[in-house]
Write a protein that holds these residues in place. Structure first.
Motif, PDB file in Angstrom:
ATOM      1  N   GLN A 127       3.695  -2.145  -0.475  1.00 38.42           N
ATOM      2  CA  GLN A 127       3.790  -3.557  -0.801  1.00 38.42           C
ATOM      3  C   GLN A 127       3.799  -3.718  -2.319  1.00 38.42           C
ATOM      4  OE1 GLN A 127       0.406  -5.261   1.246  1.00 38.42           O
ATOM      5  NE2 GLN A 127       1.561  -5.554   3.134  1.00 38.42           N
ATOM      6  N   GLU A 128       4.096  -4.923  -2.756  1.00 43.35           N
ATOM      7  CA  GLU A 128       4.133  -5.248  -4.181  1.00 43.35           C
ATOM      8  C   GLU A 128       2.886  -4.733  -4.907  1.00 43.35           C
ATOM      9  OE1 GLU A 128       5.764  -7.473  -7.604  1.00 43.35           O
ATOM     10  OE2 GLU A 128       6.638  -7.152  -5.629  1.00 43.35           O
ATOM     11  N   GLY A 129       3.119  -4.002  -6.011  1.00 47.09           N
ATOM     12  CA  GLY A 129       2.023  -3.549  -6.854  1.00 47.09           C
ATOM     13  C   GLY A 129       1.446  -2.201  -6.499  1.00 47.09           C
ATOM     14  N   ASP A 130       1.800  -1.645  -5.342  1.00 50.98           N
ATOM     15  CA  ASP A 130       1.313  -0.311  -5.005  1.00 50.98           C
ATOM     16  C   ASP A 130       1.810   0.713  -6.020  1.00 50.98           C
ATOM     17  OD1 ASP A 130      -0.005  -1.259  -2.801  1.00 50.98           O
ATOM     18  OD2 ASP A 130       1.478  -0.572  -1.340  1.00 50.98           O
ATOM     19  N   GLN A 131       1.015   1.749  -6.234  1.00 46.86           N
ATOM     20  CA  GLN A 131       1.335   2.772  -7.226  1.00 46.86           C
ATOM     21  C   GLN A 131       1.625   4.090  -6.521  1.00 46.86           C
ATOM     22  OE1 GLN A 131       1.165   1.819 -10.513  1.00 46.86           O
ATOM     23  NE2 GLN A 131       1.881   3.761 -11.374  1.00 46.86           N
ATOM     24  N   ILE A 132       2.785   4.686  -6.829  1.00 46.45           N
ATOM     25  CA  ILE A 132       3.146   6.013  -6.337  1.00 46.45           C
ATOM     26  C   ILE A 132       3.529   6.853  -7.541  1.00 46.45           C
ATOM     27  CG2 ILE A 132       4.626   7.386  -4.825  1.00 46.45           C
ATOM     28  CD1 ILE A 132       2.916   5.435  -3.316  1.00 46.45           C
ATOM     29  N   GLY A 133       2.695   7.833  -7.884  1.00 50.89           N
ATOM     30  CA  GLY A 133       2.955   8.609  -9.083  1.00 50.89           C
ATOM     31  C   GLY A 133       2.978   7.695 -10.292  1.00 50.89           C
ATOM     32  N   SER A 134       4.041   7.785 -11.075  1.00 44.92           N
ATOM     33  CA  SER A 134       4.155   6.968 -12.284  1.00 44.92           C
ATOM     34  C   SER A 134       4.823   5.619 -12.030  1.00 44.92           C
ATOM     35  CB  SER A 134       4.945   7.741 -13.349  1.00 44.92           C
ATOM     36  OG  SER A 134       6.240   8.070 -12.871  1.00 44.92           O
ATOM     37  N   PHE A 135       5.106   5.300 -10.772  1.00 49.90           N
ATOM     38  CA  PHE A 135       5.867   4.099 -10.442  1.00 49.90           C
ATOM     39  C   PHE A 135       5.008   3.035  -9.771  1.00 49.90           C
ATOM     40  CE2 PHE A 135       9.208   7.255 -10.707  1.00 49.90           C
ATOM     41  CZ  PHE A 135      10.201   6.571 -11.385  1.00 49.90           C
ATOM     42  N   SER A 136       5.314   1.780 -10.104  1.00 53.14           N
ATOM     43  CA  SER A 136       4.782   0.633  -9.385  1.00 53.14           C
ATOM     44  C   SER A 136       5.868   0.095  -8.458  1.00 53.14           C
ATOM     45  CB  SER A 136       4.350  -0.474 -10.350  1.00 53.14           C
ATOM     46  OG  SER A 136       3.260  -0.066 -11.141  1.00 53.14           O
ATOM     47  N   VAL A 137       5.452  -0.387  -7.302  1.00 56.33           N
ATOM     48  CA  VAL A 137       6.382  -0.930  -6.320  1.00 56.33           C
ATOM     49  C   VAL A 137       6.669  -2.393  -6.637  1.00 56.33           C
ATOM     50  CG1 VAL A 137       6.705  -1.485  -3.880  1.00 56.33           C
ATOM     51  CG2 VAL A 137       5.594   0.674  -4.548  1.00 56.33           C
ATOM     52  N   ILE A 138       7.953  -2.739  -6.660  1.00 58.23           N
ATOM     53  CA  ILE A 138       8.402  -4.115  -6.876  1.00 58.23           C
ATOM     54  C   ILE A 138       9.179  -4.541  -5.635  1.00 58.23           C
ATOM     55  CG2 ILE A 138       9.624  -5.694  -8.412  1.00 58.23           C
ATOM     56  CD1 ILE A 138       7.397  -4.107  -9.799  1.00 58.23           C
ATOM     57  N   GLU A 139       8.735  -5.583  -4.978  1.00 56.75           N
ATOM     58  CA  GLU A 139       9.459  -6.079  -3.811  1.00 56.75           C
ATOM     59  C   GLU A 139      10.693  -6.843  -4.274  1.00 56.75           C
ATOM     60  OE1 GLU A 139       6.623  -8.308  -1.534  1.00 56.75           O
ATOM     61  OE2 GLU A 139       5.643  -6.506  -0.740  1.00 56.75           O
ATOM     62  N   THR A 140      11.864  -6.372  -3.855  1.00 57.35           N
ATOM     63  CA  THR A 140      13.131  -6.976  -4.283  1.00 57.35           C
ATOM     64  C   THR A 140      14.049  -7.162  -3.076  1.00 57.35           C
ATOM     65  OG1 THR A 140      13.890  -4.750  -4.937  1.00 57.35           O
ATOM     66  CG2 THR A 140      13.054  -6.184  -6.674  1.00 57.35           C
ATOM     67  N   PRO A 141      13.671  -8.029  -2.136  1.00 59.49           N
ATOM     68  CA  PRO A 141      14.487  -8.239  -0.943  1.00 59.49           C
ATOM     69  C   PRO A 141      15.799  -8.933  -1.270  1.00 59.49           C
ATOM     70  CG  PRO A 141      12.764  -9.890  -1.078  1.00 59.49           C
ATOM     71  CD  PRO A 141      12.490  -8.897  -2.180  1.00 59.49           C
ATOM     72  N   GLY A 142      16.692  -8.896  -0.306  1.00 64.98           N
ATOM     73  CA  GLY A 142      17.997  -9.534  -0.459  1.00 64.98           C
ATOM     74  C   GLY A 142      19.074  -8.619   0.073  1.00 64.98           C
ATOM     75  N   HIS A 143      19.213  -7.443  -0.538  1.00 62.70           N
ATOM     76  CA  HIS A 143      20.177  -6.492   0.013  1.00 62.70           C
ATOM     77  C   HIS A 143      19.772  -6.131   1.435  1.00 62.70           C
ATOM     78  CE1 HIS A 143      23.314  -3.513   0.046  1.00 62.70           C
ATOM     79  NE2 HIS A 143      22.442  -2.624   0.487  1.00 62.70           N
ATOM     80  N   SER A 144      18.498  -5.830   1.612  1.00 62.61           N
ATOM     81  CA  SER A 144      17.898  -5.770   2.947  1.00 62.61           C
ATOM     82  C   SER A 144      16.628  -6.596   2.899  1.00 62.61           C
ATOM     83  CB  SER A 144      17.607  -4.334   3.373  1.00 62.61           C
ATOM     84  OG  SER A 144      16.431  -3.853   2.744  1.00 62.61           O
TER      85      SER A 144
END
Length: 237
Positions: A127-144
């Motif tokens: 979900q938005e804001g989760d951290q995986i390694g050096s990356f933060s998750v950004i929710e960007t719906p639309g394409h799917s």
């Protein structure tokens, strides 16, 4: 197969001049993170990089579950059985609930090929804001409905999945590029995709990496142009 390396990120592109499908390999301090696994051929390249840098493949992140982003998953999992697979909670639920939209997701349509999504075995849901390694998750719906992007604040790298394309020209998902129309055809909500493009722009990425096409350095002006073009086309309709 074409490989492009920028600092810690390596883009591996299948059929780059015809129908580019991209996979990203991120070299972290102690391991590797892979983003999207669209074809079997990527597995050989990932294995070679893992052996070369002597780092295990720890994470696989799926930006969305269209087949051109997951077709190589069964072979990948056979090769790297200990690697954990991540996908957005919304995308996973969309698949498990037979592709049903929530009542709030007005205007979304089932677009794109999900026929290979059943092969996925996802251990962790994002979900938005989760951290995986050096990356933060950004929710960007639309394409799917459950598309995500990955943001590295240190390097200002944004891996945007199909929220943008650079093949043909830089375009927002849903904005038809005649020389490469496939991402637009597969977009579930053009209006929501436009809002997600603006969200990505707000991070001011120094590097923009996408699912189809080359990585862009200093992309801000071109991103603004792509968003403006998309907005003008919406107004004209």
């Amino acid at each position: 197969m074409k490989k492009t390396k920028l600092n810690e990120v390596t883009q591996v592109s299948f059929l780059p001049w015809l129908f580019p499908i991209n996979c990203y390999i991120i070299e972290e301090e102690n391991d590797l993170t892979v983003i999207d696994i669209g074809v079997n051929q990527f597995v050989k390249e990932i294995k070679a990089m893992s052996e070369h840098c002597q780092k295990p493949v720890k994470n696989l992140i799926i930006t969305h579950a269209h087949s051109d982003h997951v077709m190589g998953y069964p072979r990948f999992k056979e090769t790297f059985p200990e690697c954990r697979t991540y996908m957005s909670e919304r995308e996973a639920r969309f698949i498990s609930e037979d592709f049903k939209f929530d009542e709030s997701e007005v205007g979304f349509q089932l677009k794109g090929d999900y026929s290979k999504a059943s092969s996925l075995h996802v251990e962790d849901f994002l979900q938005e804001g989760d951290q995986i390694g050096s990356f933060s998750v950004i929710e960007t719906p639309g394409h799917s409905v459950g598309s995500i992007s990955l943001w590295n604040p240190q390097t200002q790298l944004m891996i945007a999945g199909d929220a943008f394309q650079t093949k043909g020209r830089l375009a927002v998902s849903g904005d038809l590029v005649k020389t490469f129309p496939f991402p637009a055809i597969a977009t579930a909500s053009k209006e929501v995709a436009l809002q997600s493009a603006k969200k990505i722009l707000s991070f001011n990425p120094r590097i923009l990496a996408v699912g189809h096409g080359e990585m862009l350095i200093d992309p801000i002006d071109r991103m603004k142009e792509a968003i403006s073009r998309c907005e003008c086309e919406r107004k004209d309709k």
